[in-house]
Design a protein around this motif. Structure first.
Motif, PDB file in Angstrom:
ATOM      1  N   GLU A   1       0.826  -1.206   0.000  1.00  0.00           N
ATOM      2  CA  GLU A   1       0.000   0.000   0.000  1.00  0.00           C
ATOM      3  C   GLU A   1       0.865   1.262   0.000  1.00  0.00           C
ATOM      4  OE1 GLU A   1      -4.042  -1.143   2.395  1.00  0.00           O
ATOM      5  OE2 GLU A   1      -2.176  -1.152   3.548  1.00  0.00           O
ATOM      6  N   LEU A   2       1.913   1.271   0.815  1.00  0.00           N
ATOM      7  CA  LEU A   2       2.813   2.426   0.847  1.00  0.00           C
ATOM      8  C   LEU A   2       3.464   2.644  -0.514  1.00  0.00           C
ATOM      9  CD1 LEU A   2       4.473   1.778   4.319  1.00  0.00           C
ATOM     10  CD2 LEU A   2       3.099   3.791   3.717  1.00  0.00           C
ATOM     11  N   THR A   3       3.911   1.567  -1.145  1.00  0.00           N
ATOM     12  CA  THR A   3       4.543   1.661  -2.462  1.00  0.00           C
ATOM     13  C   THR A   3       3.552   2.197  -3.493  1.00  0.00           C
ATOM     14  OG1 THR A   3       6.085  -0.108  -1.941  1.00  0.00           O
ATOM     15  CG2 THR A   3       5.715   0.344  -4.277  1.00  0.00           C
ATOM     16  N   ALA A   4       2.329   1.678  -3.478  1.00  0.00           N
ATOM     17  CA  ALA A   4       1.306   2.143  -4.424  1.00  0.00           C
ATOM     18  C   ALA A   4       1.006   3.630  -4.216  1.00  0.00           C
ATOM     19  CB  ALA A   4       0.032   1.318  -4.272  1.00  0.00           C
ATOM     20  N   LEU A   5       0.979   4.062  -2.975  1.00  0.00           N
ATOM     21  CA  LEU A   5       0.676   5.453  -2.662  1.00  0.00           C
ATOM     22  C   LEU A   5       1.802   6.398  -3.062  1.00  0.00           C
ATOM     23  CD1 LEU A   5      -1.138   7.580  -1.202  1.00  0.00           C
ATOM     24  CD2 LEU A   5       0.147   7.036   0.875  1.00  0.00           C
ATOM     25  N   LEU A   6       3.049   6.000  -2.811  1.00  0.00           N
ATOM     26  CA  LEU A   6       4.167   6.938  -2.915  1.00  0.00           C
ATOM     27  C   LEU A   6       5.085   6.756  -4.126  1.00  0.00           C
ATOM     28  CD1 LEU A   6       5.163   6.832   0.860  1.00  0.00           C
ATOM     29  CD2 LEU A   6       3.735   8.548  -0.294  1.00  0.00           C
ATOM     30  N   SER A   7       5.008   5.643  -4.807  1.00  0.00           N
ATOM     31  CA  SER A   7       6.003   5.331  -5.836  1.00  0.00           C
ATOM     32  C   SER A   7       6.024   6.300  -7.011  1.00  0.00           C
ATOM     33  CB  SER A   7       5.832   3.903  -6.342  1.00  0.00           C
ATOM     34  OG  SER A   7       4.583   3.763  -6.997  1.00  0.00           O
ATOM     35  N   ASN A   8       4.936   6.993  -7.276  1.00  0.00           N
ATOM     36  CA  ASN A   8       4.918   7.987  -8.358  1.00  0.00           C
ATOM     37  C   ASN A   8       4.998   9.415  -7.831  1.00  0.00           C
ATOM     38  OD1 ASN A   8       4.799   6.238 -10.605  1.00  0.00           O
ATOM     39  ND2 ASN A   8       2.652   5.830 -10.128  1.00  0.00           N
ATOM     40  N   GLY A   9       5.315   9.544  -6.544  1.00  0.00           N
ATOM     41  CA  GLY A   9       5.375  10.860  -5.915  1.00  0.00           C
ATOM     42  C   GLY A   9       4.046  11.217  -5.292  1.00  0.00           C
ATOM     43  N   LYS A  10       4.080  12.068  -4.272  1.00  0.00           N
ATOM     44  CA  LYS A  10       2.853  12.465  -3.579  1.00  0.00           C
ATOM     45  C   LYS A  10       3.137  13.707  -2.755  1.00  0.00           C
ATOM     46  CE  LYS A  10      -0.525  10.248  -3.405  1.00  0.00           C
ATOM     47  NZ  LYS A  10      -1.703  10.297  -4.260  1.00  0.00           N
ATOM     48  N   GLU A  11       2.163  14.593  -2.690  1.00  0.00           N
ATOM     49  CA  GLU A  11       2.232  15.777  -1.835  1.00  0.00           C
ATOM     50  C   GLU A  11       1.463  15.451  -0.552  1.00  0.00           C
ATOM     51  OE1 GLU A  11       3.295  19.827  -1.050  1.00  0.00           O
ATOM     52  OE2 GLU A  11       3.840  18.599  -2.769  1.00  0.00           O
ATOM     53  N   LEU A  12       2.165  15.486   0.587  1.00  0.00           N
ATOM     54  CA  LEU A  12       1.544  15.189   1.873  1.00  0.00           C
ATOM     55  C   LEU A  12       1.302  16.469   2.659  1.00  0.00           C
ATOM     56  CD1 LEU A  12       3.737  12.186   3.085  1.00  0.00           C
ATOM     57  CD2 LEU A  12       1.569  12.091   1.847  1.00  0.00           C
ATOM     58  N   THR A  13       0.218  16.478   3.399  1.00  0.00           N
ATOM     59  CA  THR A  13      -0.049  17.526   4.380  1.00  0.00           C
ATOM     60  C   THR A  13       0.317  16.942   5.736  1.00  0.00           C
ATOM     61  OG1 THR A  13      -1.842  18.438   3.045  1.00  0.00           O
ATOM     62  CG2 THR A  13      -1.833  19.007   5.384  1.00  0.00           C
ATOM     63  N   LEU A  14       1.118  17.663   6.489  1.00  0.00           N
ATOM     64  CA  LEU A  14       1.612  17.191   7.780  1.00  0.00           C
ATOM     65  C   LEU A  14       0.951  17.957   8.911  1.00  0.00           C
ATOM     66  CD1 LEU A  14       5.419  17.272   6.865  1.00  0.00           C
ATOM     67  CD2 LEU A  14       3.815  15.387   6.522  1.00  0.00           C
ATOM     68  N   GLY A  15       0.667  17.264  10.002  1.00  0.00           N
ATOM     69  CA  GLY A  15       0.118  17.930  11.179  1.00  0.00           C
ATOM     70  C   GLY A  15      -1.252  18.498  10.929  1.00  0.00           C
ATOM     71  N   GLY A  16      -1.533  19.602  11.625  1.00  0.00           N
ATOM     72  CA  GLY A  16      -2.824  20.259  11.488  1.00  0.00           C
ATOM     73  C   GLY A  16      -3.276  20.861  12.799  1.00  0.00           C
ATOM     74  N   PRO A  17      -4.538  21.282  12.863  1.00  0.00           N
ATOM     75  CA  PRO A  17      -5.065  21.898  14.076  1.00  0.00           C
ATOM     76  C   PRO A  17      -4.865  21.018  15.312  1.00  0.00           C
ATOM     77  CG  PRO A  17      -6.655  22.052  12.288  1.00  0.00           C
ATOM     78  CD  PRO A  17      -5.541  21.156  11.816  1.00  0.00           C
ATOM     79  N   LYS A  18      -4.452  21.623  16.375  1.00  0.00           N
ATOM     80  CA  LYS A  18      -4.240  20.975  17.679  1.00  0.00           C
ATOM     81  C   LYS A  18      -3.067  19.982  17.692  1.00  0.00           C
ATOM     82  CE  LYS A  18      -9.038  21.542  18.942  1.00  0.00           C
ATOM     83  NZ  LYS A  18     -10.295  20.920  19.320  1.00  0.00           N
ATOM     84  N   GLU A  19      -2.250  19.970  16.643  1.00  0.00           N
ATOM     85  CA  GLU A  19      -1.094  19.073  16.594  1.00  0.00           C
ATOM     86  C   GLU A  19       0.191  19.784  16.988  1.00  0.00           C
ATOM     87  OE1 GLU A  19      -1.042  15.843  16.187  1.00  0.00           O
ATOM     88  OE2 GLU A  19      -3.171  15.682  15.778  1.00  0.00           O
ATOM     89  N   GLY A  20       0.188  21.120  16.979  1.00  0.00           N
ATOM     90  CA  GLY A  20       1.381  21.882  17.324  1.00  0.00           C
ATOM     91  C   GLY A  20       2.222  22.271  16.121  1.00  0.00           C
ATOM     92  N   TYR A  21       1.823  21.796  14.948  1.00  0.00           N
ATOM     93  CA  TYR A  21       2.559  22.112  13.723  1.00  0.00           C
ATOM     94  C   TYR A  21       1.683  21.816  12.507  1.00  0.00           C
ATOM     95  CZ  TYR A  21       2.983  17.106  12.991  1.00  0.00           C
ATOM     96  OH  TYR A  21       2.683  15.788  12.782  1.00  0.00           O
ATOM     97  N   SER A  22       2.086  22.383  11.377  1.00  0.00           N
ATOM     98  CA  SER A  22       1.454  22.053  10.100  1.00  0.00           C
ATOM     99  C   SER A  22       2.492  22.266   9.015  1.00  0.00           C
ATOM    100  CB  SER A  22       0.225  22.921   9.850  1.00  0.00           C
ATOM    101  OG  SER A  22       0.589  24.278   9.797  1.00  0.00           O
ATOM    102  N   GLY A  23       2.319  21.575   7.905  1.00  0.00           N
ATOM    103  CA  GLY A  23       3.274  21.729   6.821  1.00  0.00           C
ATOM    104  C   GLY A  23       2.957  20.841   5.646  1.00  0.00           C
TER     105      GLY A  23
END
Length: 125
Positions: free
Chosen positions: A28-50
């Motif tokens: 599943e990880l390979t299928a998701l990421l093998s062609n590249g992917k833009e991820l959103t990190l963190g978020g509200p109430k997590e202490g960070y976002s990016g």
């Protein structure tokens, strides 16, 4: 009376088993990421976002902004090992160390990232 209360508690909570986190497989990880992917990190109430741009060539680049305003760049290499996303970032607290993460599904386009028992926060795409 205490027995009835205890039995009621067992029946109520026993009827709803805890939802176990389902870790993404290497496939599943390979299928998701093998062609590249833009991820959103963190978020509200997590202490960070990016954001983090995962490239199919095994590199990644992005940044996170802490709630206190500090910005931390992310850059380095990644690969899949077994059922884990492994990364080595150039900077930050894990600089130069390979960290292998388990990505536990929280929705169709989101995971909770774990390093052993350490919760590293959410990723989504």
């Amino acid at each position: 009376m205490k027995r009835i209360a205890a039995l009621a508690t067992i029946l109520v909570f026993g009827a709803f088993p805890a939802i176990a986190a389902t870790a993404m497989t290497g496939k599943e990880l390979t299928a998701l990421l093998s062609n590249g992917k833009e991820l959103t990190l963190g978020g509200p109430k997590e202490g960070y976002s990016g954001t983090l741009s995962i490239s199919k060539d095994g590199t990644a680049k992005g940044q996170v902004k802490l709630d206190n305003g500090d910005v931390i760049p992310i850059e380095g290499k990644w690969h899949i090992a077994g059922n884990k996303f492994c990364r080595t970032w150039k900077d930050g607290r894990d600089a130069g160390k390979e960290i292998c993460e388990t990505w536990n599904k929280t929705g169709p386009n989101s995971v909770r990232v774990m390093n052993g028992k350490r919760d590293l926060g959410p990723n989504s795409w």
